[in-house]
Design an enzyme around this catalytic site. Sequence first.
Site, short mmCIF file in Angstrom:
data_model
loop_
_atom_site.label_atom_id
_atom_site.label_comp_id
_atom_site.label_asym_id
_atom_site.label_seq_id
_atom_site.Cartn_x
_atom_site.Cartn_y
_atom_site.Cartn_z
N PRO A 79 -0.99 3.62 26.66
CA PRO A 79 -1.76 3.20 27.83
C PRO A 79 -1.68 1.68 28.06
CG PRO A 79 -3.13 4.44 26.28
CD PRO A 79 -1.83 4.18 25.62
N CYS B 113 -3.52 6.84 -9.48
CA CYS B 113 -4.20 5.85 -10.31
C CYS B 113 -3.65 4.46 -9.97
CB CYS B 113 -3.93 6.17 -11.79
SG CYS B 113 -4.49 4.86 -12.88
N SER C 242 1.10 -0.04 18.37
CA SER C 242 1.02 -1.41 18.90
C SER C 242 2.27 -2.21 18.51
CB SER C 242 -0.24 -2.10 18.34
OG SER C 242 -0.18 -2.07 16.91
N CYS D 49 -6.50 7.13 -17.98
CA CYS D 49 -6.07 5.86 -18.60
C CYS D 49 -7.11 4.77 -18.36
CB CYS D 49 -4.71 5.42 -18.03
SG CYS D 49 -4.85 4.58 -16.45
N GLN E 63 3.60 6.29 11.18
CA GLN E 63 2.85 5.27 10.42
C GLN E 63 1.48 5.84 10.06
OE1 GLN E 63 3.41 1.12 12.43
NE2 GLN E 63 3.67 2.68 14.02
N ASN E 64 1.16 6.98 10.62
CA ASN E 64 -0.18 7.56 10.43
C ASN E 64 -0.30 8.23 9.07
OD1 ASN E 64 -0.50 6.73 13.05
ND2 ASN E 64 -0.21 8.76 13.94
N HIS F 215 3.74 5.31 5.72
CA HIS F 215 2.63 4.60 5.07
C HIS F 215 1.83 5.52 4.17
CE1 HIS F 215 2.77 1.52 8.61
NE2 HIS F 215 3.76 1.37 7.77
C1 BV8 Z 1 5.89 -4.90 3.45
C2 BV8 Z 1 -2.17 1.65 5.40
C3 BV8 Z 1 7.44 -5.86 1.97
C4 BV8 Z 1 -2.64 3.03 5.40
C5 BV8 Z 1 -0.99 0.22 6.92
C6 BV8 Z 1 4.30 -11.78 9.24
C7 BV8 Z 1 5.28 -11.34 10.11
C8 BV8 Z 1 5.87 -10.09 9.97
C9 BV8 Z 1 5.47 -9.23 8.95
C10 BV8 Z 1 4.49 -9.68 8.09
C11 BV8 Z 1 3.91 -10.93 8.23
N1 BV8 Z 1 2.98 -11.06 7.25
C12 BV8 Z 1 2.98 -9.93 6.50
C13 BV8 Z 1 3.91 -9.11 7.00
C14 BV8 Z 1 4.26 -7.79 6.49
C15 BV8 Z 1 3.18 -6.78 6.88
C16 BV8 Z 1 2.97 -6.77 8.37
O1 BV8 Z 1 3.75 -6.18 9.11
N2 BV8 Z 1 1.89 -7.43 8.85
C17 BV8 Z 1 1.65 -7.43 10.29
C18 BV8 Z 1 0.18 -7.17 10.57
C19 BV8 Z 1 2.12 -8.77 10.85
N3 BV8 Z 1 3.74 -5.52 6.47
C20 BV8 Z 1 3.55 -5.10 5.20
O2 BV8 Z 1 2.90 -5.72 4.38
C21 BV8 Z 1 4.27 -3.83 4.84
N4 BV8 Z 1 4.93 -4.01 3.57
O3 BV8 Z 1 6.26 -5.63 4.35
O4 BV8 Z 1 6.44 -4.91 2.19
C22 BV8 Z 1 6.75 -6.95 1.24
C23 BV8 Z 1 6.37 -6.73 -0.08
C24 BV8 Z 1 5.75 -7.76 -0.77
C25 BV8 Z 1 5.47 -8.99 -0.14
C26 BV8 Z 1 5.82 -9.17 1.23
C27 BV8 Z 1 6.45 -8.15 1.92
C28 BV8 Z 1 3.28 -2.69 4.68
C29 BV8 Z 1 2.81 -2.26 6.05
C30 BV8 Z 1 1.90 -1.03 5.92
C31 BV8 Z 1 0.47 -1.49 5.96
N5 BV8 Z 1 -0.40 -0.33 5.89
N6 BV8 Z 1 -1.81 1.22 6.75
C32 BV8 Z 1 -3.86 3.11 6.25
O5 BV8 Z 1 -4.92 2.63 5.79
O6 BV8 Z 1 -3.72 3.64 7.35
S1 BV8 Z 1 -0.67 -0.34 8.47
C33 BV8 Z 1 -1.69 0.31 9.65
O7 BV8 Z 1 -1.19 -0.22 10.88
C34 BV8 Z 1 -1.63 1.82 9.83
O8 BV8 Z 1 -0.70 2.47 8.99
C35 BV8 Z 1 -1.16 1.96 11.28
O9 BV8 Z 1 -0.47 3.10 11.51
C36 BV8 Z 1 -0.30 0.77 11.37
C37 BV8 Z 1 0.21 0.36 12.69
O10 BV8 Z 1 -0.82 0.36 13.61
P1 BV8 Z 1 -0.65 1.41 14.84
O11 BV8 Z 1 -0.34 2.75 14.27
O12 BV8 Z 1 0.31 0.85 15.82
O13 BV8 Z 1 -2.12 1.47 15.40
P2 BV8 Z 1 -2.82 0.37 16.31
O14 BV8 Z 1 -4.29 0.66 16.31
O15 BV8 Z 1 -2.34 -0.99 15.94
O16 BV8 Z 1 -2.25 0.68 17.78
C38 BV8 Z 1 -2.59 1.89 18.41
C39 BV8 Z 1 -1.82 1.91 19.71
O17 BV8 Z 1 -2.06 3.16 20.35
C40 BV8 Z 1 -2.28 0.83 20.68
O18 BV8 Z 1 -1.13 0.20 21.23
C41 BV8 Z 1 -3.02 1.62 21.78
O19 BV8 Z 1 -2.81 1.05 23.06
C42 BV8 Z 1 -2.33 2.94 21.71
N7 BV8 Z 1 -3.12 4.10 22.14
C43 BV8 Z 1 -4.47 4.26 22.17
N8 BV8 Z 1 -4.78 5.51 22.63
C44 BV8 Z 1 -3.58 6.13 22.88
C45 BV8 Z 1 -2.53 5.25 22.57
N9 BV8 Z 1 -1.24 5.57 22.73
C46 BV8 Z 1 -0.97 6.80 23.20
N10 BV8 Z 1 -1.92 7.71 23.51
C47 BV8 Z 1 -3.23 7.41 23.36
N11 BV8 Z 1 -4.16 8.33 23.68
ZN ZN Z 2 -4.03 6.00 -14.87
#
Ligand code: BV8
Ligand code: ZN
Length: 247
Positions: A216, A129, A191, A152, A103-104, A121
């Site tokens: 963690p 664009c 997460s 454009c 997802q990164n 992602h």
């Molecule tokens: C879509 C962009 C169809 C790039 C990102 C209600 C219910 C269910 C779903 C939805 C809902 N409402 C809306 C939705 C859909 C929505 C969604 O899932 N929302 C969630 C918040 C509920 N999803 C979408 O919109 C997706 N598209 O569904 O299209 C559609 C089309 C039209 C209309 C409707 C639907 C698109 C999802 C992509 C969004 N873009 N990023 C960028 O800027 O990065 S998401 C963003 O979150 C990042 O990509 C990131 O990777 C991703 C997930 O987060 P994590 O990677 O898990 O990171 P996080 O910080 O959350 O957690 C880190 C974890 O690491 C923690 O648990 C921590 O404890 C742990 N950690 C910390 N240190 C360590 C560690 N682990 C190991 N070692 C360590 N050292």
């Molecule tokens: Zn353009």
Amino acid sequence: MKQLAISERLRRLLVPTTRVAVLTGAGVSAESGVPTFRGAEGLWSKFRPEELANFDAFMANPRLVLEWYNYRRELMSTVQPNPGHKTLARWETYFQEFALVTQNVDGLHRKAGSTKVFELHGNIQKNKCAKCNRPAEWPAIFDPENLPTCECGGLLRPDVVWFGELLPVQMIEQAWSKAETCELFFSLGTSAVVQPAASLPLVAKRGGAYVVEINPEDTPLSGMCDEVFRGPTGEILPRIAEYFPHE
Ligand code: BV8
Ligand code: ZN
């Protein structure tokens, strides 16, 4: 250091013939100095995801969104892969069937040597664009007073998947089938809240895979995992690799 305790079941799966699939999230890059999204020090502790990583926010306030991405892009061009990324890069050649789904958007898996990476992602170093979708080069110097545009006339944006945007269909379908058919699935540093990526471990479980989480903290996924390691991936992954039968 004492060897990490793992189950007999997992130990038996750590052989080259096992079909393996991995989902990584921001936590895998945390030890490289890339802030996660939802942790206490998370990128979104100041903002909420809806304010930044979505198209409407971009159209309403392109300068804020692009400054955020510019800050992240510059940060990500300076950081290095950590032992977690490097271990996963080695697993790509160790296991005959290995799928790395991330997802990164930081490109650190490739920097660590992984060659086949499903970047669900997108990738923050790629830009396009916002109007005609043509790929575009980001300017060397980003001037928030003079936002970069395409011939454009459309504004440039990072080529990442924002909330409400569809993931590349090919990519999610392939990731889905890898999860369905694997025998061993790792959910690493995520997460497990963002869909559809967060469904992959469930799909693997339903397909009969042994599901392992390394994080963690507790996640909504932890309860359905077969084995959970409460710790950082940069430390745990290399210690799991110690169990590989040495050639
Ligand atoms: C879509 C962009 C169809 C790039 C990102 C209600 C219910 C269910 C779903 C939805 C809902 N409402 C809306 C939705 C859909 C929505 C969604 O899932 N929302 C969630 C918040 C509920 N999803 C979408 O919109 C997706 N598209 O569904 O299209 C559609 C089309 C039209 C209309 C409707 C639907 C698109 C999802 C992509 C969004 N873009 N990023 C960028 O800027 O990065 S998401 C963003 O979150 C990042 O990509 C990131 O990777 C991703 C997930 O987060 P994590 O990677 O898990 O990171 P996080 O910080 O959350 O957690 C880190 C974890 O690491 C923690 O648990 C921590 O404890 C742990 N950690 C910390 N240190 C360590 C560690 N682990 C190991 N070692 C360590 N050292
Ligand atoms: Zn353009």
